[in-house]
Design an enzyme around this catalytic site. Sequence first.
Site, PDB file in Angstrom:
ATOM      1  N   CYS A 133      98.260 -26.645 121.904  1.00 37.17           N
ATOM      2  CA  CYS A 133      99.017 -25.900 122.899  1.00 37.17           C
ATOM      3  C   CYS A 133     100.392 -26.544 123.040  1.00 37.17           C
ATOM      4  O   CYS A 133     100.647 -27.625 122.537  1.00 37.17           O
ATOM      5  CB  CYS A 133      98.289 -25.940 124.236  1.00 37.17           C
ATOM      6  SG  CYS A 133      96.617 -25.295 124.103  1.00 37.17           S
ATOM      7  N   ARG A 175     103.547 -21.459 116.961  1.00 33.46           N
ATOM      8  CA  ARG A 175     102.170 -21.886 116.697  1.00 33.46           C
ATOM      9  C   ARG A 175     101.158 -20.820 117.079  1.00 33.46           C
ATOM     10  O   ARG A 175      99.983 -21.039 117.038  1.00 33.46           O
ATOM     11  CB  ARG A 175     101.899 -23.203 117.405  1.00 33.46           C
ATOM     12  CG  ARG A 175     102.677 -24.331 116.746  1.00 33.46           C
ATOM     13  CD  ARG A 175     102.093 -25.680 117.035  1.00 33.46           C
ATOM     14  NE  ARG A 175     102.716 -26.695 116.225  1.00 33.46           N
ATOM     15  CZ  ARG A 175     103.363 -27.736 116.729  1.00 33.46           C
ATOM     16  NH1 ARG A 175     103.456 -27.873 118.028  1.00 33.46           N
ATOM     17  NH2 ARG A 175     103.909 -28.618 115.928  1.00 33.46           N
ATOM     18  N   TRP A 189      96.573 -22.050 123.459  1.00 31.00           N
ATOM     19  CA  TRP A 189      95.669 -21.521 122.408  1.00 31.00           C
ATOM     20  C   TRP A 189      94.280 -21.768 122.956  1.00 31.00           C
ATOM     21  O   TRP A 189      93.857 -22.909 123.077  1.00 31.00           O
ATOM     22  CB  TRP A 189      95.935 -22.271 121.108  1.00 31.00           C
ATOM     23  CG  TRP A 189      95.094 -21.871 119.949  1.00 31.00           C
ATOM     24  CD1 TRP A 189      95.108 -20.670 119.294  1.00 31.00           C
ATOM     25  CD2 TRP A 189      94.091 -22.649 119.292  1.00 31.00           C
ATOM     26  NE1 TRP A 189      94.186 -20.677 118.282  1.00 31.00           N
ATOM     27  CE2 TRP A 189      93.549 -21.867 118.252  1.00 31.00           C
ATOM     28  CE3 TRP A 189      93.600 -23.940 119.489  1.00 31.00           C
ATOM     29  CZ2 TRP A 189      92.547 -22.330 117.413  1.00 31.00           C
ATOM     30  CZ3 TRP A 189      92.601 -24.395 118.645  1.00 31.00           C
ATOM     31  CH2 TRP A 189      92.078 -23.598 117.627  1.00 31.00           C
ATOM     32  N   ASN A 231      97.253 -30.095 127.806  1.00 31.97           N
ATOM     33  CA  ASN A 231      96.726 -29.909 126.448  1.00 31.97           C
ATOM     34  C   ASN A 231      95.505 -30.807 126.313  1.00 31.97           C
ATOM     35  O   ASN A 231      95.487 -31.906 126.856  1.00 31.97           O
ATOM     36  CB  ASN A 231      97.752 -30.364 125.392  1.00 31.97           C
ATOM     37  CG  ASN A 231      98.810 -29.313 125.152  1.00 31.97           C
ATOM     38  OD1 ASN A 231      98.722 -28.207 125.689  1.00 31.97           O
ATOM     39  ND2 ASN A 231      99.799 -29.654 124.358  1.00 31.97           N
ATOM     40  N   GLY A 232      94.483 -30.343 125.561  1.00 32.46           N
ATOM     41  CA  GLY A 232      93.310 -31.179 125.317  1.00 32.46           C
ATOM     42  C   GLY A 232      92.089 -30.580 125.990  1.00 32.46           C
ATOM     43  O   GLY A 232      92.087 -29.420 126.399  1.00 32.46           O
ATOM     44  N   GLU A 268      92.051 -24.738  97.286  1.00 34.38           N
ATOM     45  CA  GLU A 268      93.247 -24.572  98.131  1.00 34.38           C
ATOM     46  C   GLU A 268      93.862 -23.187  97.926  1.00 34.38           C
ATOM     47  O   GLU A 268      94.284 -22.534  98.881  1.00 34.38           O
ATOM     48  CB  GLU A 268      94.249 -25.680  97.809  1.00 34.38           C
ATOM     49  CG  GLU A 268      95.643 -25.506  98.379  1.00 34.38           C
ATOM     50  CD  GLU A 268      95.710 -25.421  99.902  1.00 34.38           C
ATOM     51  OE1 GLU A 268      94.683 -25.671 100.561  1.00 34.38           O
ATOM     52  OE2 GLU A 268      96.788 -25.041 100.406  1.00 34.38           O
ATOM     53  N   LYS A 325      94.442 -20.558 100.969  1.00 39.28           N
ATOM     54  CA  LYS A 325      95.754 -20.013 101.290  1.00 39.28           C
ATOM     55  C   LYS A 325      95.698 -18.499 101.388  1.00 39.28           C
ATOM     56  O   LYS A 325      96.237 -17.893 102.298  1.00 39.28           O
ATOM     57  CB  LYS A 325      96.757 -20.440 100.210  1.00 39.28           C
ATOM     58  CG  LYS A 325      98.171 -20.699 100.675  1.00 39.28           C
ATOM     59  CD  LYS A 325      98.268 -21.586 101.869  1.00 39.28           C
ATOM     60  CE  LYS A 325      97.504 -22.853 101.700  1.00 39.28           C
ATOM     61  NZ  LYS A 325      97.245 -23.578 102.946  1.00 39.28           N
ATOM     62  N   GLU A 384      93.620 -17.369 104.448  1.00 36.35           N
ATOM     63  CA  GLU A 384      94.265 -17.715 105.730  1.00 36.35           C
ATOM     64  C   GLU A 384      95.280 -16.666 106.160  1.00 36.35           C
ATOM     65  O   GLU A 384      95.388 -16.330 107.319  1.00 36.35           O
ATOM     66  CB  GLU A 384      95.017 -19.052 105.589  1.00 36.35           C
ATOM     67  CG  GLU A 384      94.212 -20.296 105.837  1.00 36.35           C
ATOM     68  CD  GLU A 384      95.057 -21.564 105.692  1.00 36.35           C
ATOM     69  OE1 GLU A 384      95.831 -21.668 104.720  1.00 36.35           O
ATOM     70  OE2 GLU A 384      94.935 -22.421 106.566  1.00 36.35           O
ATOM     71  N   HIS A 411      76.597 -19.932  87.617  1.00 34.50           N
ATOM     72  CA  HIS A 411      75.377 -20.279  88.383  1.00 34.50           C
ATOM     73  C   HIS A 411      75.361 -19.537  89.710  1.00 34.50           C
ATOM     74  O   HIS A 411      75.178 -20.128  90.765  1.00 34.50           O
ATOM     75  CB  HIS A 411      75.342 -21.802  88.613  1.00 34.50           C
ATOM     76  CG  HIS A 411      75.337 -22.602  87.353  1.00 34.50           C
ATOM     77  ND1 HIS A 411      74.390 -22.440  86.361  1.00 34.50           N
ATOM     78  CD2 HIS A 411      76.202 -23.534  86.900  1.00 34.50           C
ATOM     79  CE1 HIS A 411      74.647 -23.255  85.369  1.00 34.50           C
ATOM     80  NE2 HIS A 411      75.750 -23.940  85.653  1.00 34.50           N
ATOM     81  N   LYS A 415      98.381 -24.318 113.988  1.00 32.05           N
ATOM     82  CA  LYS A 415      98.976 -25.266 113.035  1.00 32.05           C
ATOM     83  C   LYS A 415      98.249 -26.608 113.089  1.00 32.05           C
ATOM     84  O   LYS A 415      98.092 -27.273 112.091  1.00 32.05           O
ATOM     85  CB  LYS A 415     100.456 -25.467 113.347  1.00 32.05           C
ATOM     86  CG  LYS A 415     101.185 -26.358 112.357  1.00 32.05           C
ATOM     87  CD  LYS A 415     101.133 -25.797 110.953  1.00 32.05           C
ATOM     88  CE  LYS A 415     101.760 -26.681 109.916  1.00 32.05           C
ATOM     89  NZ  LYS A 415     101.446 -26.207 108.540  1.00 32.05           N
TER      90      LYS A 415
HETATM   91  C1  BG6 Z   1      94.263 -26.386 110.361  1.00 28.47           C
HETATM   92  C2  BG6 Z   1      95.555 -25.816 109.810  1.00 28.47           C
HETATM   93  O1  BG6 Z   1      94.125 -26.022 111.698  1.00 28.47           O
HETATM   94  O2  BG6 Z   1      94.288 -27.808 110.261  1.00 28.47           O
HETATM   95  C3  BG6 Z   1      95.597 -26.129 108.336  1.00 28.47           C
HETATM   96  O3  BG6 Z   1      95.605 -24.398 110.010  1.00 28.47           O
HETATM   97  C4  BG6 Z   1      95.519 -27.646 108.143  1.00 28.47           C
HETATM   98  O4  BG6 Z   1      96.791 -25.620 107.752  1.00 28.47           O
HETATM   99  C5  BG6 Z   1      94.318 -28.252 108.900  1.00 28.47           C
HETATM  100  O5  BG6 Z   1      95.389 -27.932 106.773  1.00 28.47           O
HETATM  101  C6  BG6 Z   1      94.465 -29.782 108.940  1.00 28.47           C
HETATM  102  O6  BG6 Z   1      95.662 -30.069 109.627  1.00 28.47           O
HETATM  103  P1  BG6 Z   1      96.316 -31.524 109.488  1.00 28.47           P
HETATM  104  O7  BG6 Z   1      97.514 -31.502 110.394  1.00 28.47           O
HETATM  105  O8  BG6 Z   1      95.266 -32.501 109.927  1.00 28.47           O
HETATM  106  O9  BG6 Z   1      96.698 -31.717 108.049  1.00 28.47           O
END
Ligand code: BG6
Length: 601
Positions: free
Chosen positions: A2, A27, A70, A96-97, A477, A481, A484, A500, A596
């Site tokens: 947040c 974010r 968030w 936050n938290g 990855e 991507k 996501e 398999h 993020k």
């Molecule tokens: C997710 C992000 O929440 O956290 C990803 O959407 C990221 O993009 C993952 O790879 C890990 O984040 P970080 O900051 O620990 O590399």
Amino acid sequence: MCGIVGYVGTEPAGPIVYGGLENLDYRGYDSAGVALVDQELTVAKQAGEVSELRVPEVANATCGIGHTRWSTHGPPTDANAHPHTSQNGSVAVVHNGIIENYESLKGELLKEGFDFSSDTDTEVIPHLLEQELNDGHDLLSAVDRVVDRLEGSYAIAAVRAGSDRIVATRHESPLVIGHGDDAAFVASDVTAFLEHTRDVTYLEDGDVVSLEAAHATVYHDGDRVDREIETVEWDADAAEKGGYEHYMRKEIHEQPTALRQTLSGRIDLDRGDVDLDLSFPQGYLESLEEIQLVACGTSYYASQYAATLLEEFADVRATVEIASEYEFDGGRDPWRTLVIAVTQSGETADTLGAIRRAAGAGARTLAVTNTLGSTVTRETNDTLFIRAGPEIGVAATKTFASQVTTLALLAVAVGRGRGSLSTADARDVLENVRGLPGAVQQVLDDEARVTEVANECLGSDAFFFVGRRFGYPVALEGALKLKEISYDHAEGFAAGELKHGPLALVTEKTPVLAVLTAGADGSETVNNLAEAQTRGAPAIGVVSDGAETGSLDCALEVPRVGVFEPLVANVYFQLFAYHVANLKDRSIDKPRNLAKSVTVE
Ligand code: BG6
């Protein structure tokens, strides 16, 4: 994570706090609010984007706090938006938290006649503050006393009607102060107030700060402490889109620059070694039995790539653990196990929890991160910065390349330190690493072809990514991507695994994207790809420059940089994901449901 913003100074606080929320808005939040301080508090908050928030004009208010949320506790509703206020309306708080003991605190407060208007854990804080203020404490000592009763993680900013003062504190959630001219700022991220000042102080866990127009005073365990004032080098423009439609495409194209920053001053070809400004105890590297990498998401796949590099260059066992599943067990010797937290934000709660468990077991710890002042840098013995520059798009792109490259340099350092990597072999590796910015640029110059391929793939049922060795984490990855940001079903496999089981899913509407370069046992993977092609699946392959392309429907080429070719191939997959998502008009920088940095476990 947040977003928290606070301002106290001589200007009207409303526009400054709101502007700070807009700066953090990338974010992808689901509610926002502000509290402005005059003789009374004026609070405006609602579910929805920051852009929908209407901040009232309060001419005399030169102090205020704001928040973008968030959701973790309670759905995104107007009532659950922050700031939360005390029963008598005299105190407002943003947080936050997660307050892990909020139910018991809430129970006590309900018994004492407090009413709650939200489902959030946060709301216990302003009510507890009201109690302390009623007992005659000022806001600073009230905050100090209240946080002693909280369990869990928090970054808190509080204000009180009639007092142009912000009191803020943090525990396992980032908080930074900005020092302006006759003004002070507090935020969860410097981006919030960078347009006003670049002189910042990163608070540490347990710090409590009192912000007034002319100064910020930091306390720790009741004593005043002096914290360093740093100057943030990159300015707000660096975090702007720089002419691109989306942060993500800007950051994909920034990779050559980011990689040059990552490598700058760290390669010594003459010595066949690297300068990482890291020091290990005498004999530590030689006695090392294992390196464990703990991470989440994209960072987890970067760690998988790095683990193979470490085993190859440093001749040491290297294992990769999903942070949320990690325990330091298995009879490992903590004195001979190095645990590396790979986290671009340095704030991911799962990764912080894992590295704390490793440190608690007595293992030496190292952070590999992109973010100065982040929590992980204070929880580990050493930090290695990837220097990718600010990454705004929720889907990680340039930080993946900079993480793998930084970890490759670490593998050389460990190999040289253990005497398991010769000068000549180290030079070969470093030559290839030095070629990465140019190699990535060659892929970026080929973007138009990727756009064509993305167009041809529209309407597919699903997408499969396959690779071997260094191509395997890149396949994972690449799939991450795509899913996501396009929301299409995509899955990555070790190429040998296709037959398999997953092959049952393959049809002419499931394109298969394969890493066929050096470092990925391309010749074997071609056979696995053929299994899919005979079922009608379109085959898109990334090959080394000039290599045989066989019966591929589309062959994309990368320059010859040895075991780093799969890393360069990944840039094609980033571009592919971007263009598929863009053709579907997706919210590319803020994909639904994602953040993020997830600062809750
Ligand atoms: C997710 C992000 O929440 O956290 C990803 O959407 C990221 O993009 C993952 O790879 C890990 O984040 P970080 O900051 O620990 O590399």
